[in-house]
Design an enzyme around this catalytic site. Structure first.
Site, PDB file in Angstrom:
ATOM      1  N   ASP A  42       0.879  -1.177   0.000  1.00 28.69           N
ATOM      2  CA  ASP A  42       0.000   0.000   0.000  1.00 28.69           C
ATOM      3  C   ASP A  42       0.915   1.224   0.000  1.00 28.69           C
ATOM      4  OD1 ASP A  42      -3.242   0.354   0.991  1.00 28.69           O
ATOM      5  OD2 ASP A  42      -1.967   2.142   1.120  1.00 28.69           O
ATOM      6  N   ASN A  95      -5.601  -3.461  -7.069  1.00 27.80           N
ATOM      7  CA  ASN A  95      -6.809  -3.039  -6.363  1.00 27.80           C
ATOM      8  C   ASN A  95      -6.868  -1.542  -6.098  1.00 27.80           C
ATOM      9  OD1 ASN A  95      -9.132  -3.580  -4.511  1.00 27.80           O
ATOM     10  ND2 ASN A  95      -7.651  -2.927  -2.948  1.00 27.80           N
ATOM     11  N   TYR A 159     -13.666   8.569 -13.161  1.00 27.34           N
ATOM     12  CA  TYR A 159     -13.669   7.246 -12.511  1.00 27.34           C
ATOM     13  C   TYR A 159     -14.278   6.200 -13.453  1.00 27.34           C
ATOM     14  CZ  TYR A 159     -14.385   3.980  -8.549  1.00 27.34           C
ATOM     15  OH  TYR A 159     -14.358   2.905  -7.694  1.00 27.34           O
ATOM     16  N   LYS A 163     -12.217   2.960 -14.873  1.00 26.92           N
ATOM     17  CA  LYS A 163     -12.674   1.590 -14.580  1.00 26.92           C
ATOM     18  C   LYS A 163     -13.135   0.882 -15.862  1.00 26.92           C
ATOM     19  CE  LYS A 163     -12.046   1.629 -10.044  1.00 26.92           C
ATOM     20  NZ  LYS A 163     -10.993   0.796  -9.424  1.00 26.92           N
ATOM     21  N   THR A 193     -16.658   0.476   2.882  1.00 28.01           N
ATOM     22  CA  THR A 193     -15.245   0.688   3.227  1.00 28.01           C
ATOM     23  C   THR A 193     -15.078   2.182   3.508  1.00 28.01           C
ATOM     24  OG1 THR A 193     -14.557   1.220   0.980  1.00 28.01           O
ATOM     25  CG2 THR A 193     -14.564  -1.114   1.572  1.00 28.01           C
TER      26      THR A 193
HETATM   27  N1  LIG Z   1     -15.926   0.689  -1.703  1.00 30.06           N
HETATM   28  C1  LIG Z   1     -16.688   0.699  -2.786  1.00 30.06           C
HETATM   29  O1  LIG Z   1     -17.912   0.971  -2.731  1.00 30.06           O
HETATM   30  C2  LIG Z   1     -16.087   0.359  -4.123  1.00 30.06           C
HETATM   31  C3  LIG Z   1     -16.966   0.120  -5.192  1.00 30.06           C
HETATM   32  C4  LIG Z   1     -16.431  -0.189  -6.438  1.00 30.06           C
HETATM   33  C5  LIG Z   1     -15.058  -0.273  -6.617  1.00 30.06           C
HETATM   34  N2  LIG Z   1     -14.231  -0.020  -5.559  1.00 30.06           N
HETATM   35  C6  LIG Z   1     -12.805  -0.113  -5.820  1.00 30.06           C
HETATM   36  O2  LIG Z   1     -12.235  -1.006  -4.894  1.00 30.06           O
HETATM   37  C7  LIG Z   1     -10.862  -0.665  -4.702  1.00 30.06           C
HETATM   38  C8  LIG Z   1     -10.558  -0.600  -3.219  1.00 30.06           C
HETATM   39  O3  LIG Z   1     -11.425   0.339  -2.646  1.00 30.06           O
HETATM   40  P1  LIG Z   1     -11.794   0.334  -1.088  1.00 30.06           P
HETATM   41  O4  LIG Z   1     -13.213   0.763  -1.022  1.00 30.06           O
HETATM   42  O5  LIG Z   1     -11.378  -0.930  -0.445  1.00 30.06           O
HETATM   43  O6  LIG Z   1     -10.903   1.569  -0.628  1.00 30.06           O
HETATM   44  P2  LIG Z   1     -10.249   1.989   0.782  1.00 30.06           P
HETATM   45  O7  LIG Z   1     -10.376   3.471   0.815  1.00 30.06           O
HETATM   46  O8  LIG Z   1     -10.749   1.180   1.919  1.00 30.06           O
HETATM   47  O9  LIG Z   1      -8.723   1.620   0.538  1.00 30.06           O
HETATM   48  C9  LIG Z   1      -8.016   2.240  -0.471  1.00 30.06           C
HETATM   49  C10 LIG Z   1      -6.538   1.953  -0.226  1.00 30.06           C
HETATM   50  O10 LIG Z   1      -5.830   2.449  -1.364  1.00 30.06           O
HETATM   51  C11 LIG Z   1      -4.603   2.943  -0.904  1.00 30.06           C
HETATM   52  N3  LIG Z   1      -4.018   3.796  -1.922  1.00 30.06           N
HETATM   53  C12 LIG Z   1      -4.411   5.034  -2.304  1.00 30.06           C
HETATM   54  N4  LIG Z   1      -3.588   5.506  -3.251  1.00 30.06           N
HETATM   55  C13 LIG Z   1      -2.653   4.546  -3.495  1.00 30.06           C
HETATM   56  C14 LIG Z   1      -1.526   4.447  -4.350  1.00 30.06           C
HETATM   57  N5  LIG Z   1      -1.193   5.439  -5.175  1.00 30.06           N
HETATM   58  N6  LIG Z   1      -0.795   3.304  -4.318  1.00 30.06           N
HETATM   59  C15 LIG Z   1      -1.114   2.293  -3.491  1.00 30.06           C
HETATM   60  N7  LIG Z   1      -2.174   2.329  -2.643  1.00 30.06           N
HETATM   61  C16 LIG Z   1      -2.926   3.453  -2.647  1.00 30.06           C
HETATM   62  C17 LIG Z   1      -4.974   3.674   0.377  1.00 30.06           C
HETATM   63  O11 LIG Z   1      -3.843   3.917   1.195  1.00 30.06           O
HETATM   64  C18 LIG Z   1      -5.971   2.689   0.996  1.00 30.06           C
HETATM   65  O12 LIG Z   1      -5.328   1.750   1.860  1.00 30.06           O
HETATM   66  C19 LIG Z   1     -10.631   0.629  -5.469  1.00 30.06           C
HETATM   67  O13 LIG Z   1     -10.060   0.335  -6.722  1.00 30.06           O
HETATM   68  C20 LIG Z   1     -12.031   1.173  -5.642  1.00 30.06           C
HETATM   69  O14 LIG Z   1     -12.126   2.026  -6.774  1.00 30.06           O
HETATM   70  C21 LIG Z   1     -14.717   0.280  -4.332  1.00 30.06           C
END
Ligand SMILES: NC(=O)c1ccc[n+]([C@@H]2O[C@H](COP(=O)([O-])OP(=O)(O)OC[C@H]3O[C@@H](n4cnc5c(N)ncnc54)[C@H](O)[C@@H]3O)[C@@H](O)[C@H]2O)c1
Length: 254
Positions: A42, A95, A159, A163, A193
């Site tokens: 991360d 991710n 976004y 995606k 999250t």
């Molecule tokens: N939560 C949702 O509703 C949802 C829905 C669809 C897709 N997603 C996708 O799921 C994935 C994870 O999302 P989440 O909800 O678990 O997010 P989260 O906010 O819980 O975690 C995101 C993590 O990404 C890390 N991060 C940010 N910039 C970074 C970088 N440049 N390099 C490495 N790490 C980095 C952060 O430190 C954090 O630990 C993302 O790609 C997000 O777009 C999430």
């Protein structure tokens, strides 16, 4: 998580990005619980350390590493770290992502490019760096896309584009590296999250109302799908975009 279950990943090494929280963290725990040696990465190095230590405390095998997915050099070093740890890479979970909101007419160049760099360029960098190791291991890549890639939500053009690019890229890569590496994407719907922590309650309630299963997803719901796609259970599955959204994308907008 108990270690008594099936061990689909025993003897396998997995590298996960953005695994200090949310979906990545849950996936790190899931793969470790199924026997994988997990490199938790991360941009938040302390968060990655915490997750790796928790996995270790539960009897799993994990290391942590700072990895900003937008850095080409950091990718080279992360792959070298896997090589010197176990010598092989079987699973790559790409991710990283977050929203840079704003309607198209309001979005400045920096936000547009930052969004594409974080969600899409980073996938290219990671794949390019890891292909040699992954192909030797006949590995699997799972990329976290989003339901935003298949339905329009006001205020998220960058976004959606990033995606959507992932969805096209998995098909391309699956063909390009056929017989060597499988590529698939998971498309989460609304998952509880940090991304959702500051969402207004009325928007959250509206989202749940439009989700046939009647709840937000849990990070573990997505982790289960990632584990399936990364495992031999999915050995006949490649180039696919798997919606894990509680039915959000197949319900009407009413
Ligand atoms: N939560 C949702 O509703 C949802 C829905 C669809 C897709 N997603 C996708 O799921 C994935 C994870 O999302 P989440 O909800 O678990 O997010 P989260 O906010 O819980 O975690 C995101 C993590 O990404 C890390 N991060 C940010 N910039 C970074 C970088 N440049 N390099 C490495 N790490 C980095 C952060 O430190 C954090 O630990 C993302 O790609 C997000 O777009 C999430």
């Amino acid at each position: 998580m108990s270690r008594a279950g099936p061990t689909r990943f025993t003897g396998r090494t997995a590298l996960l990005t953005a695994a200090a929280s949310g979906i990545g963290e849950a996936t790190a725990h899931r793969l470790a619980a199924e026997g994988a040696s997990v490199l938790v990465t991360d941009v938040d190095a302390e968060g990655a350390r915490r997750v790796a230590e928790e996995i270790g405390a539960q009897g799993g095998r994990a290391r942590h590493r700072a990895l900003d997915v937008t850095s080409v050099d950091a990718w080279t070093e992360a792959v070298e770290a896997v090589t010197s740890w176990t010598g092989h890479l079987d699973v790559l979970h790409l991710n990283a992502g977050q929203n840079f909101p704003g309607a198209a007419h309001e979005l400045d160049d920096a936000a547009w490019h930052d969004q594409l760099r974080l969600c899409l360029d980073s996938v290219f960098y990671g794949v390019r760096a890891a292909v040699p190791l992954l192909s030797t291991a006949r590995g699997a890549v799972v990329i976290t896309s989003s339901v935003h890639a298949v339905i329009g939500f006001k205020g998220f053009p960058a976004y959606a584009a990033a995606k959507g690019g992932i969805n096209a890229l998995v098909r391309q890569l699956a063909v390009e590296y056929a017989g060597q590496i499988r590529f698939n994407a998971v498309l989460p719907g609304a998952v509880a999250t940090a991304l959702w922590a500051e969402t207004p309650p009325e928007y959250k309630a509206q989202t749940i109302a439009r989700t046939p299963v009647g709840r937000l997803g849990a990070p573990e719901d997505i982790a289960a799908a990632v584990a399936f796609l990364a495992s031999e259970d999915a050995s006949f599955v490649t180039g696919q975009n798997l919606l894990v959204d509680g039915g959000r994308s197949i319900s009407s907008q009413e």
